[in-house]
Design an enzyme around this catalytic site. Structure first.
Site, PDB file in Angstrom:
ATOM      1  N   ASN A   1       0.830  -1.207   0.000  1.00  0.00           N
ATOM      2  CA  ASN A   1       0.000   0.000   0.000  1.00  0.00           C
ATOM      3  C   ASN A   1       0.868   1.263   0.000  1.00  0.00           C
ATOM      4  O   ASN A   1       0.386   2.350   0.300  1.00  0.00           O
ATOM      5  CB  ASN A   1      -0.909   0.021   1.234  1.00  0.00           C
ATOM      6  CG  ASN A   1      -1.810  -1.190   1.291  1.00  0.00           C
ATOM      7  OD1 ASN A   1      -2.362  -1.603   0.272  1.00  0.00           O
ATOM      8  ND2 ASN A   1      -1.946  -1.781   2.465  1.00  0.00           N
ATOM      9  N   LYS A  56       0.134   4.140   4.703  1.00  0.00           N
ATOM     10  CA  LYS A  56      -0.045   3.685   3.322  1.00  0.00           C
ATOM     11  C   LYS A  56       0.637   4.657   2.367  1.00  0.00           C
ATOM     12  O   LYS A  56       1.852   4.670   2.304  1.00  0.00           O
ATOM     13  CB  LYS A  56      -1.516   3.409   3.083  1.00  0.00           C
ATOM     14  CG  LYS A  56      -1.855   2.103   3.817  1.00  0.00           C
ATOM     15  CD  LYS A  56      -3.281   1.753   4.000  1.00  0.00           C
ATOM     16  CE  LYS A  56      -3.332   0.470   4.841  1.00  0.00           C
ATOM     17  NZ  LYS A  56      -4.656   0.163   5.353  1.00  0.00           N
ATOM     18  N   GLU A  74     -15.729   3.724   4.212  1.00  0.00           N
ATOM     19  CA  GLU A  74     -14.416   4.072   3.660  1.00  0.00           C
ATOM     20  C   GLU A  74     -14.672   4.973   2.462  1.00  0.00           C
ATOM     21  O   GLU A  74     -15.768   4.957   1.906  1.00  0.00           O
ATOM     22  CB  GLU A  74     -13.680   2.799   3.203  1.00  0.00           C
ATOM     23  CG  GLU A  74     -13.324   1.892   4.359  1.00  0.00           C
ATOM     24  CD  GLU A  74     -12.721   0.553   3.932  1.00  0.00           C
ATOM     25  OE1 GLU A  74     -11.973   0.514   2.942  1.00  0.00           O
ATOM     26  OE2 GLU A  74     -13.011  -0.442   4.594  1.00  0.00           O
ATOM     27  N   HIS A  99     -13.880  -1.709   6.602  1.00  0.00           N
ATOM     28  CA  HIS A  99     -12.684  -2.386   7.128  1.00  0.00           C
ATOM     29  C   HIS A  99     -12.927  -2.985   8.517  1.00  0.00           C
ATOM     30  O   HIS A  99     -13.696  -2.442   9.319  1.00  0.00           O
ATOM     31  CB  HIS A  99     -11.561  -1.350   7.211  1.00  0.00           C
ATOM     32  CG  HIS A  99     -10.203  -1.921   7.477  1.00  0.00           C
ATOM     33  ND1 HIS A  99      -9.674  -2.007   8.739  1.00  0.00           N
ATOM     34  CD2 HIS A  99      -9.272  -2.433   6.637  1.00  0.00           C
ATOM     35  CE1 HIS A  99      -8.463  -2.527   8.674  1.00  0.00           C
ATOM     36  NE2 HIS A  99      -8.194  -2.793   7.409  1.00  0.00           N
ATOM     37  N   ASP A 111     -13.294   6.818   6.452  1.00  0.00           N
ATOM     38  CA  ASP A 111     -11.931   6.286   6.549  1.00  0.00           C
ATOM     39  C   ASP A 111     -11.254   6.461   5.195  1.00  0.00           C
ATOM     40  O   ASP A 111     -11.638   5.823   4.215  1.00  0.00           O
ATOM     41  CB  ASP A 111     -12.020   4.809   6.959  1.00  0.00           C
ATOM     42  CG  ASP A 111     -10.652   4.147   7.098  1.00  0.00           C
ATOM     43  OD1 ASP A 111      -9.634   4.782   6.732  1.00  0.00           O
ATOM     44  OD2 ASP A 111     -10.607   2.993   7.544  1.00  0.00           O
ATOM     45  N   HIS A 122      -7.101   4.574   1.943  1.00  0.00           N
ATOM     46  CA  HIS A 122      -6.576   4.319   0.601  1.00  0.00           C
ATOM     47  C   HIS A 122      -6.786   5.477  -0.361  1.00  0.00           C
ATOM     48  O   HIS A 122      -6.556   5.343  -1.557  1.00  0.00           O
ATOM     49  CB  HIS A 122      -7.191   3.036   0.033  1.00  0.00           C
ATOM     50  CG  HIS A 122      -6.863   1.848   0.861  1.00  0.00           C
ATOM     51  ND1 HIS A 122      -5.664   1.166   0.734  1.00  0.00           N
ATOM     52  CD2 HIS A 122      -7.530   1.258   1.872  1.00  0.00           C
ATOM     53  CE1 HIS A 122      -5.631   0.192   1.620  1.00  0.00           C
ATOM     54  NE2 HIS A 122      -6.745   0.219   2.331  1.00  0.00           N
ATOM     55  N   SER A 177     -10.819  -0.959   0.621  1.00  0.00           N
ATOM     56  CA  SER A 177      -9.471  -1.521   0.651  1.00  0.00           C
ATOM     57  C   SER A 177      -9.295  -2.783  -0.178  1.00  0.00           C
ATOM     58  O   SER A 177      -8.203  -3.050  -0.662  1.00  0.00           O
ATOM     59  CB  SER A 177      -9.053  -1.802   2.094  1.00  0.00           C
ATOM     60  OG  SER A 177      -9.929  -2.735   2.685  1.00  0.00           O
TER      61      SER A 177
HETATM   62  C1  LIG Z   1      -5.003  -0.430   6.624  1.00  0.00           C
HETATM   63  C2  LIG Z   1      -6.330   0.125   6.971  1.00  0.00           C
HETATM   64  C3  LIG Z   1      -6.591   0.618   8.244  1.00  0.00           C
HETATM   65  C4  LIG Z   1      -5.626   0.474   9.375  1.00  0.00           C
HETATM   66  O1  LIG Z   1      -4.551   1.336   9.275  1.00  0.00           O
HETATM   67  P1  LIG Z   1      -3.169   0.921   9.966  1.00  0.00           P
HETATM   68  O2  LIG Z   1      -2.448   2.186  10.126  1.00  0.00           O
HETATM   69  O3  LIG Z   1      -2.508  -0.042   9.047  1.00  0.00           O
HETATM   70  O4  LIG Z   1      -3.530   0.280  11.288  1.00  0.00           O
HETATM   71  C5  LIG Z   1      -7.807   1.213   8.474  1.00  0.00           C
HETATM   72  N1  LIG Z   1      -8.747   1.284   7.507  1.00  0.00           N
HETATM   73  C6  LIG Z   1      -8.542   0.801   6.279  1.00  0.00           C
HETATM   74  C7  LIG Z   1      -9.602   0.921   5.254  1.00  0.00           C
HETATM   75  C8  LIG Z   1      -7.336   0.189   5.972  1.00  0.00           C
HETATM   76  O5  LIG Z   1      -7.143  -0.332   4.763  1.00  0.00           O
END
Ligand SMILES: *Cc1c(COP(=O)(O)O)cnc(C)c1O
Length: 418
Positions: A56, A251, A188, A142, A217, A220, A192
């Site tokens: 990522n 990411k 999101e 997620h 969220d 990505h 993801s």
């Molecule tokens: C990876 C991810 C997270 C968590 O983030 P980290 O910093 O890796 O703990 C949260 N939400 C989504 C959609 C993700 O893909």
């Protein structure tokens, strides 16, 4: 002195062995592979060289000298460990600086960082809602958002992925409850495992109509969208209508940690009530320094250039997939029917269906020197296993061509079977 370790009770071991055997039988067993290089487009895993289409690290920042220099500098001056929770032994200037940079970047009053994105979710949702309230989640949200919603003890309702009609009905139901508490909608912005986008403009209209709150969220989408690459909310011009903007520093930003951006009152409440913030040691200072450098880079003209390169690779890959003989029958994630996710993010899942089929294809690709994970339940629903291809600005056009050529050779076995 007897140095032999005491064996654990047999029934414990037998129970674990049986569960592992059942995971293997279902194609759901996982194991760690040893990465022997830094993160990048070329990696070495278990002694073999691969082209990496699994990370990522969308902008190729994870191993960028900009970040490592910022981290080294902070470490030289302040050491590594933070010592305690920020409420206990003082909050370092590095964390404060990072939060100021983030708030400026996102154009919000305030920002609060956590040790991971997972911790940000787990801390935030239960701090905002409780048993009298209701959380409405997208079906594909997620795991950290689902876990956080469960932990809050609010009533949980789930709508089918991106289904606005059902979301509307759930909002009406939640608003009409006799002892109506708060309503929190959680989604999101870029999903993801499917790489498609949420209809955020419509979701904002809906939640406003019912007086609900919205948490988005942007894990990505940060670094990919918006005039300074703040994320999809900014790109769509609705950021100021989203009460809680969440993201990760791990990411596209190439560092480590999670964050919440929003009003000053929101972050003040989280400092007081988010248990993953209060009861957890602050992230290492070098991580905060690296993240601050990454935020500034992403917002800069060089960041724009890096992001442009990523989108060129995404376009190149999608066009290549479409022109394969089986192109029309290859499902690239999103809603059923294939093309929904076309060019919506750096995540391009090739949906294969059966778990064993995805595992087999990932193995074939490894044989050809490509590292691409087989994503299976519980990361995606059963029977929707896939190869999750992710592109990065660190890929060259030639590297993407090599992957396309290999996929061309495997062509007909890539068509979706469901
Ligand atoms: C990876 C991810 C997270 C968590 O983030 P980290 O910093 O890796 O703990 C949260 N939400 C989504 C959609 C993700 O893909």
């Amino acid at each position: 002195m007897n140095t032999e370790p005491t064996p654990p009770p047999r029934c414990f071991q037998t129970g674990l062995r049986e569960r592992l055997a059942s995971l293997k039988a279902d194609g759901l067993h996982r194991e760690l592979r040893r990465l022997e290089t830094a993160q990048g487009s070329r990696i070495k895993v278990d002694g073999r060289a691969y082209l990496n289409f699994s990370s990522n690290d969308y902008l190729g920042l994870a191993n960028d000298p900009l970040l490592t220099a910022a981290a080294s500098q902070a470490m030289k001056e302040y050491g590594f460990g933070a010592g305690a929770s920020r409420l206990i032994c003082g909050s370092s200037g590095w964390h404060e600086r990072l939060e100021q940079r983030l708030a400026f970047f996102k154009g919000t009053e305030s920002a609060l960082t956590f040790s991971t994105g997972y911790a940000a979710a787990i801390g935030t949702i239960p701090a905002l809602v409780g048993a009298a309230d209701c959380v409405i989640l997208d079906k594909l949200a997620h795991a950290c958002l689902v876990d956080a919603a469960r932990l809050s003890r609010a009533q949980l309702r789930v709508y089918p992925h991106n289904d606005l009609d059902k979301l509307n009905r759930l909002l009406a139901w939640a608003a009409g409850r006799r002892a109506a508490g708060k309503i929190l909608v959680v989604t999101e912005s870029v999903f993801s495992m499917d790489g498609d986008q949420a209809p955020l403009k419509e979701i904002v209209e809906l939640k406003d109509r019912y007086g609900a709150w919205l948490m988005v969220d942007e894990a990505h989408a940060t670094g990919l969208f918006g005039n300074r690459r703040q994320g999809l909310c900014s790109h769509l011009g609705i950021a100021d209508r989203v009460e809680i903007q969440m993201g990760t520093l791990s990411k596209a930003l190439g560092a480590s940690g999670g964050f919440i951006c929003g009003s000053r009152l929101l972050t003040e409440l989280l400092i007081n009530q988010a248990r993953s913030f209060i009861f957890s040691t602050a992230p290492p200072l070098p991580a905060a320094a690296a993240a601050a450098a990454a935020v500034d880079f992403v917002a800069s003209a060089e960041g724009a250039e890096r992001c442009h390169r990523l989108w060129e690779r995404i376009g190149q890959f999608l066009q290549g997939i479409r022109s394969l003989p089986a192109g029309e029958r290859i499902r690239c994630g999103g809603s059923v029917g294939g093309m929904a996710a076309f060019g919506e993010s750096a995540i391009i899942p090739l949906i294969l269906g059966e778990e064993q089929r995805a595992l087999h294809m990932a193995g074939e690709l490894r044989q050809h020197g490509f590292f691409i994970p087989a994503i299976r339940y519980p990361a995606v629903p059963r029977g929707q296993a896939r190869l999750r291809v992710t592109l990065s600005a660190s890929h060259t056009a030639e590297e993407v061509d090599r992957l396309l050529k290999c996929l061309g050779e495997l062509d007909s076995s890539l068509a979706a079977n469901s």
